[in-house]
Design an enzyme around this catalytic site. Structure first.
Site, PDB file in Angstrom:
ATOM      1  CB  SER A   1      -8.433  -1.225  -2.061  1.00  0.00           C
ATOM      2  OG  SER A   1      -9.584  -1.133  -1.240  1.00  0.00           O
TER       3      SER A   1
ATOM      4  CG  ASP B   1     -14.478   5.212   0.905  1.00  0.00           C
ATOM      5  OD1 ASP B   1     -13.909   4.918   1.984  1.00  0.00           O
ATOM      6  OD2 ASP B   1     -14.347   4.553  -0.136  1.00  0.00           O
TER       7      ASP B   1
ATOM      8  CG  HIS C   1     -10.957   2.828   0.523  1.00  0.00           C
ATOM      9  ND1 HIS C   1     -12.203   2.798  -0.068  1.00  0.00           N
ATOM     10  CD2 HIS C   1     -10.278   1.753   0.055  1.00  0.00           C
ATOM     11  CE1 HIS C   1     -12.264   1.742  -0.871  1.00  0.00           C
ATOM     12  NE2 HIS C   1     -11.114   1.093  -0.813  1.00  0.00           N
TER      13      HIS C   1
END
Length: 249
Positions: A53, A227, A230
């Protein structure tokens, strides 16, 4: 009761604080930019970003063409594409992003033919590892992979790539986090594997963890990784500068 005077003073102080952080960011990344090599890529160079991601960064997976904004996402691959395409318009570069959120090394292996080998990249950048740990801790702990599995599967993926794409320059990116829980301290073992493989195979290594560690005095962890995993816009910019310095383009 809040007065207009207190609001103005508060806004001023917040603005000064923001300028302080931005100044620190500028000072921190300026050194990286100053050391970034500017060797032009060869004409027609194909650059492929692979990973999870962090690399995916919200890209539209239905758009597969090179250099397309929707296909590049909103993270460091898009920033790299903008910087390189803008700096070397005559080089006819083709830049792809094939990161997919949630991917681990075995997920990369399953799609490697279509999403890596078939694209025949001249430069292949891989960032993978955080999910290989994270998925053993979350989502019902259904994934049972170990550090040993990560090393064996990653090694096999790299050996396959070198065999099928002998002319490709492979870039190994260091998995990173600013989380400090005991569970996430184990990521250090995954980082060590990534560096070990890069050293053994004489591949380019991008020290992302070191980069984030170096800026934590300039601004708190959440300024860089919202977080702990990310990146924020500032985090992606730091990744871009670190990547370009390591890769030399």
């Amino acid at each position: 009761m809040t007065t207009a005077h207190s609001l103005s003073r508060r806004s001023l102080l917040q603005g000064v604080g923001s300028l302080g952080v931005l100044g620190a960011l500028g000072a921190t990344t300026a050194a990286v930019r100053a050391e970034t090599a500017t060797e032009p890529p060869k004409k027609g160079c194909v650059i492929l970003f692979q990973g999870d991601s962090i690399t995916d960064a919200g890209r539209d997976r239905k758009v597969l063409e090179a250099n397309e904004s929707k296909a590049l996402g909103k993270g460091y691959p898009a920033l790299a594409a903008g910087a390189l395409l803008g700096s070397y318009p005559e080089s006819e570069l083709k830049i792809y992003n094939r990161g997919i959120s949630g991917n681990k090394v075995p997920d990369l292996a399953e799609r490697w033919q279509a999403d890596a080998i078939d694209l025949k990249p001249d430069v292949l950048s891989i960032l993978v590892g955080v999910n290989d740990l994270w998925h053993t801790l979350a989502f019902g702990r259904k994934y049972k992979g170990t550090v040993k599995d990560y090393e064996e599967l990653y090694r096999a993926l790299l050996e396959r790539t070198r065999k099928e794409l002998p002319g490709t320059r492979i870039v190994i990116c260091e998995p990173f986090t600013t989380r400090t829980s005991d569970d996430f301290k184990v990521l250090a073992e995954y980082r060590a594997v990534a560096r070990k493989l890069a050293d053994e195979m004489k591949l380019t290594f991008v020290p992302f963890q070191s980069a984030f560690d170096s800026v934590l005095q300039a601004a708190p962890a959440e300024f860089w990784l919202w977080d702990g995993v990310h990146p924020t816009p500032a985090g992606h910019e730091l990744m871009l500068q670190t990547w370009r310095k390591a890769v030399g383009i």
